[in-house]
Design a protein around this motif. Structure first.
Motif, PDB file in Angstrom:
ATOM      1  N   ALA A  58       0.859  -1.184   0.000  1.00 26.73           N
ATOM      2  CA  ALA A  58       0.000   0.000   0.000  1.00 26.73           C
ATOM      3  C   ALA A  58       0.896   1.234   0.000  1.00 26.73           C
ATOM      4  O   ALA A  58       1.835   1.334   0.799  1.00 26.73           O
ATOM      5  CB  ALA A  58      -0.921   0.010   1.214  1.00 26.73           C
ATOM      6  N   THR A  59       0.629   2.144  -0.925  1.00 24.77           N
ATOM      7  CA  THR A  59       1.406   3.372  -1.048  1.00 24.77           C
ATOM      8  C   THR A  59       0.646   4.352  -1.931  1.00 24.77           C
ATOM      9  O   THR A  59      -0.348   3.981  -2.560  1.00 24.77           O
ATOM     10  CB  THR A  59       2.808   3.078  -1.634  1.00 24.77           C
ATOM     11  N   SER A  60       1.113   5.573  -1.990  1.00 24.58           N
ATOM     12  CA  SER A  60       0.505   6.548  -2.900  1.00 24.58           C
ATOM     13  C   SER A  60       0.990   6.274  -4.323  1.00 24.58           C
ATOM     14  O   SER A  60       2.018   5.620  -4.541  1.00 24.58           O
ATOM     15  CB  SER A  60       0.885   7.973  -2.483  1.00 24.58           C
ATOM     16  N   GLY A  61       0.271   6.795  -5.285  1.00 28.82           N
ATOM     17  CA  GLY A  61       0.666   6.624  -6.675  1.00 28.82           C
ATOM     18  C   GLY A  61       2.015   7.252  -6.980  1.00 28.82           C
ATOM     19  O   GLY A  61       2.846   6.667  -7.673  1.00 28.82           O
ATOM     20  N   ASP A  62       2.239   8.454  -6.462  1.00 26.30           N
ATOM     21  CA  ASP A  62       3.523   9.124  -6.694  1.00 26.30           C
ATOM     22  C   ASP A  62       4.674   8.314  -6.118  1.00 26.30           C
ATOM     23  O   ASP A  62       5.739   8.203  -6.735  1.00 26.30           O
ATOM     24  CB  ASP A  62       3.517  10.532  -6.092  1.00 26.30           C
ATOM     25  N   ASP A  63       4.479   7.757  -4.921  1.00 26.66           N
ATOM     26  CA  ASP A  63       5.540   6.964  -4.301  1.00 26.66           C
ATOM     27  C   ASP A  63       5.772   5.661  -5.060  1.00 26.66           C
ATOM     28  O   ASP A  63       6.918   5.221  -5.204  1.00 26.66           O
ATOM     29  CB  ASP A  63       5.243   6.691  -2.824  1.00 26.66           C
TER      30      ASP A  63
END
Length: 115
Positions: A74-79
């Motif tokens: 799980a992470t942000s799209g940018d990351d």
């Protein structure tokens, strides 16, 4: 903010990188496990398998994963994009909570060579 298409492209690039890997990394990528990647800022989950050294995305769904995969990210799209492009160090991102990785203990030990 990264788009769903950019996140999908990042997963495809990661799959290509794993397929081209050698040594310990290739061994770790040879797992056959279900996989989910929840892109938190887009509230979208990519579901698939890590199989034969590749990530096979089988579908996407809105919201968090509906089924508990063997390996969960799980992470942000940018990351996600930055991680795959080598602009973000996984250990630092994981340590700061920007990336969550959940898996069984055996899988975590095998995956550590990927990180």
């Amino acid at each position: 903010m990264a788009t769903i298409e950019e996140c999908r492209a990042a997963l495809d690039k990661l799959s290509d990188n794993l397929a081209a890997a050698e040594g310990d990394v290739r061994g770790a990528a040879a797992l056959d496990r279900s996989l989910s990647c929840h892109v938190t800022d887009l509230d979208t989950t990519f579901a698939g398998r890590l199989h034969n050294g590749r990530i096979e995305v089988l579908g996407t769904a809105q919201g968090p994963p509906r089924v508990r995969a063997d390996i969960r990210i799980a992470t942000s799209g940018d990351d996600l994009v930055a991680l795959v492009d080598g602009e973000l160090n996984f250990a630092k991102a994981w340590g700061s909570g920007r990336v969550r990785l959940e898996a069984g203990l055996r899988d975590l030990f095998r995956l550590r060579s990927l990180l």
